[in-house]
Enzyme design. Structure first.
Site, PDB file in Angstrom:
ATOM      1  N   HIS A  35       0.835  -1.198   0.000  1.00 54.14           N
ATOM      2  CA  HIS A  35       0.000   0.000   0.000  1.00 54.14           C
ATOM      3  C   HIS A  35       0.874   1.254   0.000  1.00 54.14           C
ATOM      4  O   HIS A  35       1.678   1.462   0.909  1.00 54.14           O
ATOM      5  CB  HIS A  35      -0.883  -0.027   1.251  1.00 54.14           C
ATOM      6  CG  HIS A  35      -1.847   1.096   1.358  1.00 54.14           C
ATOM      7  ND1 HIS A  35      -1.773   2.057   2.346  1.00 54.14           N
ATOM      8  CD2 HIS A  35      -2.931   1.412   0.606  1.00 54.14           C
ATOM      9  CE1 HIS A  35      -2.761   2.911   2.210  1.00 54.14           C
ATOM     10  NE2 HIS A  35      -3.483   2.548   1.164  1.00 54.14           N
ATOM     11  N   GLU A  70       0.461  -0.779  -4.827  1.00 56.05           N
ATOM     12  CA  GLU A  70      -0.731   0.062  -4.896  1.00 56.05           C
ATOM     13  C   GLU A  70      -0.302   1.508  -4.870  1.00 56.05           C
ATOM     14  O   GLU A  70       0.593   1.891  -4.101  1.00 56.05           O
ATOM     15  CB  GLU A  70      -1.646  -0.228  -3.697  1.00 56.05           C
ATOM     16  CG  GLU A  70      -2.975   0.509  -3.712  1.00 56.05           C
ATOM     17  CD  GLU A  70      -2.926   1.884  -3.042  1.00 56.05           C
ATOM     18  OE1 GLU A  70      -3.892   2.660  -3.202  1.00 56.05           O
ATOM     19  OE2 GLU A  70      -1.911   2.195  -2.374  1.00 56.05           O
ATOM     20  N   ASP A 120      -1.817   5.802  -5.546  1.00 56.67           N
ATOM     21  CA  ASP A 120      -2.888   6.763  -5.819  1.00 56.67           C
ATOM     22  C   ASP A 120      -2.369   7.749  -6.853  1.00 56.67           C
ATOM     23  O   ASP A 120      -1.184   8.109  -6.842  1.00 56.67           O
ATOM     24  CB  ASP A 120      -3.253   7.537  -4.547  1.00 56.67           C
ATOM     25  CG  ASP A 120      -3.569   6.618  -3.386  1.00 56.67           C
ATOM     26  OD1 ASP A 120      -4.602   5.953  -3.442  1.00 56.67           O
ATOM     27  OD2 ASP A 120      -2.764   6.569  -2.432  1.00 56.67           O
ATOM     28  N   HIS A 144      -1.318  10.792  -2.401  1.00 57.26           N
ATOM     29  CA  HIS A 144      -2.621  10.409  -1.858  1.00 57.26           C
ATOM     30  C   HIS A 144      -3.503  11.614  -1.558  1.00 57.26           C
ATOM     31  O   HIS A 144      -4.653  11.688  -1.986  1.00 57.26           O
ATOM     32  CB  HIS A 144      -2.451   9.568  -0.591  1.00 57.26           C
ATOM     33  CG  HIS A 144      -3.742   9.224   0.066  1.00 57.26           C
ATOM     34  ND1 HIS A 144      -4.345  10.041   1.016  1.00 57.26           N
ATOM     35  CD2 HIS A 144      -4.578   8.163  -0.093  1.00 57.26           C
ATOM     36  CE1 HIS A 144      -5.472   9.501   1.401  1.00 57.26           C
ATOM     37  NE2 HIS A 144      -5.648   8.355   0.755  1.00 57.26           N
ATOM     38  N   GLU A 157      -5.139   3.673  -8.057  1.00 56.13           N
ATOM     39  CA  GLU A 157      -6.380   4.298  -7.607  1.00 56.13           C
ATOM     40  C   GLU A 157      -6.473   5.723  -8.140  1.00 56.13           C
ATOM     41  O   GLU A 157      -5.583   6.540  -7.889  1.00 56.13           O
ATOM     42  CB  GLU A 157      -6.473   4.329  -6.085  1.00 56.13           C
ATOM     43  CG  GLU A 157      -7.753   5.000  -5.603  1.00 56.13           C
ATOM     44  CD  GLU A 157      -7.843   5.187  -4.105  1.00 56.13           C
ATOM     45  OE1 GLU A 157      -8.697   5.997  -3.668  1.00 56.13           O
ATOM     46  OE2 GLU A 157      -7.070   4.545  -3.371  1.00 56.13           O
TER      47      GLU A 157
END
Length: 265
Positions: free
Chosen positions: A12, A39, A41, A54, A122
């Site tokens: 993450h 992962e 953003d 993020h 994301e």
């Protein structure tokens, strides 16, 4: 843990517990430690670049102020995105742990690492740029040959969002790319296994999983895969493993990998 069962382990934000989040050094370390995937953003800069940040604002993870969306890439690249973190080594010049990471640089690193990698991207909403976020993402993925994945491609991209419309845009333009509908709360119908706009993967937060014990079984009964975030504690890891989730997204990927190794030994 059931024999033969082993979920994917995703770092993450690159494994944000040990090293500064969304820095290239964090992602490379997660790959070295054996994470199955990463992962990140993404947000759009004022001049149209996708960057791995993020928050809407810069204050928490850099020495800058204001909004990411109001800065150009050149302005953001002058900031320090690493030294705030307790895992940042003191008195060392480490650009991979302090430099802004663009999605393009991350894609190049993943494609060049010489091993299979699953990359979860994301798209952050709401955004002042709206659908342009997905348009830019699709354009970039096409440039790198990642928009029409084949089963044997070493790098596989999945797009995630809390915004159902964002996933609809991805499905409309790049139907071969899997999508994850992220969940912090339960919209009507989702608890019964329904996901919007062709998504086949549910992405609930671990707190939601704790509070709604029937959610993961309902998703599995509906034929959906499940990727749970952000699983950092032993009790939460045991919970999601009992529910046979397909992916564990963690700030502590090495902790998850070590736990899985002990279970299989």
């Amino acid at each position: 843990m059931t024999t033969g069962y082993r979920p994917l382990v995703f770092a993450h934000r690159g494994g944000a517990d040990a090293l500064p989040e969304h820095t290239l050094g964090a992602y490379l370390r997660a790959l070295e430690e054996g994470a199955d995937g990463l992962e990140c953003d993404v947000r759009l800069t004022r001049d149209g670049h996708l960057v791995c940040v993020h928050d809407r604002g810069l204050k928490r993870t850099s020495n800058g102020k204001g909004l990411v969306s109001r800065r150009t890439l050149a302005e953001l690249e002058r900031l320090d995105f690493g030294s705030w973190h307790p895992g940042y080594p003191a008195d060392e010049e480490l650009p991979d742990l302090s430099r802004l990471l663009t999605l393009e640089r991350l894609l190049e690193a993943v494609l060049g690492c010489g091993r299979p990698v699953k990359l979860l991207i994301e798209t952050k909403h709401p955004s002042v740029y709206g659908a342009e976020v997905e348009r830019r993402l699709i354009k970039l993925l096409r440039r790198y040959g990642l928009a029409d994945p084949k089963p044997d491609d070493p790098v596989q991209v999945t797009v995630m969002s809390f915004a159902a419309l964002a996933l609809r845009r991805i499905r409309a333009k790049t139907p071969a790319i899997p999508t994850v509908y992220l969940l912090e709360l339960l919209p009507p119908g989702v608890g019964k296994g329904k996901l919007p706009f062709g998504s086949r993967i549910a992405g609930p937060g671990v707190e939601l999983v704790r509070n709604r014990p029937g959610l993961l079984p309902a998703m599995r009964a509906a034929g959906h895969r499940t990727y749970v975030w952000t699983v950092n504690e032993p009790a939460d890891l045991e919970l999601v493993l009992r529910n046979r989730v397909d992916g564990v997204i963690s700030d502590r990927p090495k902790f998850v990998l070590d736990h899985l190794a002990r279970l299989s030994s």
